[in-house]
Design a protein around this motif. Structure first.
Motif, mmCIF file in Angstrom:
data_model
loop_
_atom_site.group_PDB
_atom_site.id
_atom_site.type_symbol
_atom_site.label_atom_id
_atom_site.label_comp_id
_atom_site.label_asym_id
_atom_site.label_seq_id
_atom_site.Cartn_x
_atom_site.Cartn_y
_atom_site.Cartn_z
ATOM 1 N N PHE A 1 -12.407 18.323 0.911
ATOM 2 C CA PHE A 1 -12.753 17.097 0.220
ATOM 3 C C PHE A 1 -13.221 16.065 1.231
ATOM 4 N N SER A 2 -14.152 15.220 0.829
ATOM 5 C CA SER A 2 -14.545 14.087 1.660
ATOM 6 C C SER A 2 -14.551 12.847 0.778
ATOM 7 N N ILE A 3 -14.347 11.716 1.414
ATOM 8 C CA ILE A 3 -14.360 10.444 0.704
ATOM 9 C C ILE A 3 -15.530 9.646 1.246
ATOM 10 N N GLU A 4 -16.414 9.231 0.376
ATOM 11 C CA GLU A 4 -17.598 8.502 0.798
ATOM 12 C C GLU A 4 -17.600 7.112 0.186
ATOM 13 N N GLN A 5 -18.291 6.196 0.826
ATOM 14 C CA GLN A 5 -18.447 4.823 0.381
ATOM 15 C C GLN A 5 -17.103 4.100 0.264
ATOM 16 N N VAL A 6 -16.247 4.284 1.258
ATOM 17 C CA VAL A 6 -14.952 3.614 1.240
ATOM 18 C C VAL A 6 -15.164 2.140 1.531
ATOM 19 N N SER A 7 -14.602 1.282 0.703
ATOM 20 C CA SER A 7 -14.803 -0.165 0.840
ATOM 21 C C SER A 7 -13.683 -0.796 1.648
ATOM 22 N N SER A 8 -13.871 -2.051 1.998
ATOM 23 C CA SER A 8 -12.857 -2.819 2.715
ATOM 24 C C SER A 8 -11.819 -3.345 1.737
ATOM 25 N N ASP A 9 -10.615 -3.510 2.234
ATOM 26 C CA ASP A 9 -9.559 -4.154 1.471
ATOM 27 C C ASP A 9 -9.975 -5.618 1.311
ATOM 28 N N GLU A 10 -9.954 -6.139 0.093
ATOM 29 C CA GLU A 10 -10.446 -7.495 -0.178
ATOM 30 C C GLU A 10 -9.683 -8.559 0.604
ATOM 31 N N LYS A 11 -8.375 -8.368 0.849
ATOM 32 C CA LYS A 11 -7.578 -9.376 1.528
ATOM 33 C C LYS A 11 -7.798 -9.363 3.036
ATOM 34 N N SER A 12 -7.772 -8.184 3.652
ATOM 35 C CA SER A 12 -7.847 -8.129 5.112
ATOM 36 C C SER A 12 -9.264 -7.968 5.641
ATOM 37 N N LYS A 13 -10.199 -7.598 4.804
ATOM 38 C CA LYS A 13 -11.595 -7.377 5.199
ATOM 39 C C LYS A 13 -11.736 -6.294 6.265
ATOM 40 N N ARG A 14 -10.743 -5.431 6.383
ATOM 41 C CA ARG A 14 -10.802 -4.327 7.334
ATOM 42 C C ARG A 14 -10.999 -3.028 6.559
ATOM 43 N N PRO A 15 -11.847 -2.146 7.066
ATOM 44 C CA PRO A 15 -12.073 -0.891 6.352
ATOM 45 C C PRO A 15 -10.804 -0.046 6.296
ATOM 46 N N LYS A 16 -10.628 0.635 5.203
ATOM 47 C CA LYS A 16 -9.472 1.509 5.003
ATOM 48 C C LYS A 16 -9.978 2.902 4.672
ATOM 49 N N ILE A 17 -9.262 3.908 5.138
ATOM 50 C CA ILE A 17 -9.605 5.271 4.762
ATOM 51 C C ILE A 17 -8.335 6.004 4.357
ATOM 52 N N THR A 18 -8.517 7.047 3.617
ATOM 53 C CA THR A 18 -7.427 7.943 3.268
ATOM 54 C C THR A 18 -7.798 9.314 3.797
ATOM 55 N N VAL A 19 -6.871 9.955 4.487
ATOM 56 C CA VAL A 19 -7.109 11.283 5.023
ATOM 57 C C VAL A 19 -6.161 12.240 4.330
ATOM 58 N N MET A 20 -6.737 13.309 3.785
ATOM 59 C CA MET A 20 -5.922 14.327 3.128
ATOM 60 C C MET A 20 -5.874 15.554 4.024
ATOM 61 N N LEU A 21 -4.669 15.983 4.381
ATOM 62 C CA LEU A 21 -4.490 17.162 5.206
ATOM 63 C C LEU A 21 -3.846 18.253 4.373
ATOM 64 N N SER A 22 -4.316 19.457 4.564
ATOM 65 C CA SER A 22 -3.759 20.575 3.818
ATOM 66 C C SER A 22 -3.635 21.760 4.754
ATOM 67 N N GLY A 23 -2.537 22.483 4.636
ATOM 68 C CA GLY A 23 -2.339 23.645 5.492
ATOM 69 C C GLY A 23 -1.378 24.622 4.854
ATOM 70 N N GLY A 24 -1.293 25.786 5.457
ATOM 71 C CA GLY A 24 -0.456 26.856 4.922
ATOM 72 C C GLY A 24 1.030 26.606 5.058
ATOM 73 N N THR A 25 1.439 25.857 6.071
ATOM 74 C CA THR A 25 2.866 25.589 6.281
ATOM 75 C C THR A 25 3.075 24.110 6.611
ATOM 76 N N ASP A 26 4.303 23.649 6.423
ATOM 77 C CA ASP A 26 4.647 22.271 6.774
ATOM 78 C C ASP A 26 4.446 22.024 8.266
ATOM 79 N N MET A 27 4.753 23.024 9.081
ATOM 80 C CA MET A 27 4.593 22.877 10.525
ATOM 81 C C MET A 27 3.115 22.694 10.884
ATOM 82 N N TYR A 28 2.232 23.434 10.233
ATOM 83 C CA TYR A 28 0.795 23.319 10.486
ATOM 84 C C TYR A 28 0.296 21.929 10.086
ATOM 85 N N VAL A 29 0.737 21.433 8.947
ATOM 86 C CA VAL A 29 0.338 20.096 8.495
ATOM 87 C C VAL A 29 0.879 19.032 9.445
#
Length: 177
Positions: A29-57
């Motif tokens: 998955f990718s997230i495109e066109q992520v906007s800035s938080d209206e209050k802080s005006k700093r860009p925010k991103i969300t990263v999704m990690l997925s793996g076979g085991t908890d240790m790998y993640v």
């Protein structure tokens, strides 16, 4: 499991759009066109990690955190130096030279600090499966002949190679006290 959030390509995340891709037969998955938080005006991103085991993640999370720290360091001070223990070998050599100007106890302090600096390339080489003492011995020799050498430990090829040519760089700010 119940804790896994199901996301499809039509889901929205604030003003960012989630898109589903196939890479190497795996769904990503990718997230495109992520906007800035209206209050802080700093860009925010969300990263999704997925793996076979908890240790790998957990390992991916640690690697991502390390990478984000490097990026943060570079944004605050965009100067870089060769990686692979190059700077530490240079500092150790200079400390060794200066140690000759001192008496017994002061000499030992300078030499001990030089030895501590050499532990970085020794540890890098050991982690790569190389003989750390052979590597530091070769690096000392190379750096004594080539005063401005950028040769260091290549943990991928398990050889001493030119870090500048390979493009192995570290933020200068990480080297400053």
């Amino acid at each position: 499991t119940d804790s896994i959030l199901k996301i499809d390509s039509k889901s929205k995340l604030r003003k960012g759009e989630i898109k589903q891709h196939k890479i190497g037969g795996k769904t990503c998955f990718s997230i495109e066109q992520v906007s800035s938080d209206e209050k802080s005006k700093r860009p925010k991103i969300t990263v999704m990690l997925s793996g076979g085991t908890d240790m790998y993640v957990s390992e991916m999370k640690r690697a991502f955190h390390d990478a984000s720290y490097v990026i943060s360091s570079l944004l605050s001070s965009p100067k870089v130096v060769p990686g692979g223990g190059v700077c530490e070998v240079h500092v150790a050599a200079r400390l060794d030279e200066e140690s000759l100007n001192f008496s017994d106890s002061q000499y030992l302090v300078w030499r001990s600090f030089a030895s501590a600096m050499e532990e970085i390339p020794v540890s890098l080489s050991r982690n790569a499966g190389m003989n750390g003492y052979d590597v530091i011995s070769k690096l000392r020799e190379i750096h004594s002949v080539e005063k401005r050498s950028s040769k260091g430990v290549n943990v991928i090829s398990e050889k001493i190679e030119d870090m500048a040519i390979l493009g192995v760089w570290e933020p200068l700010v990480n080297k400053q006290a």
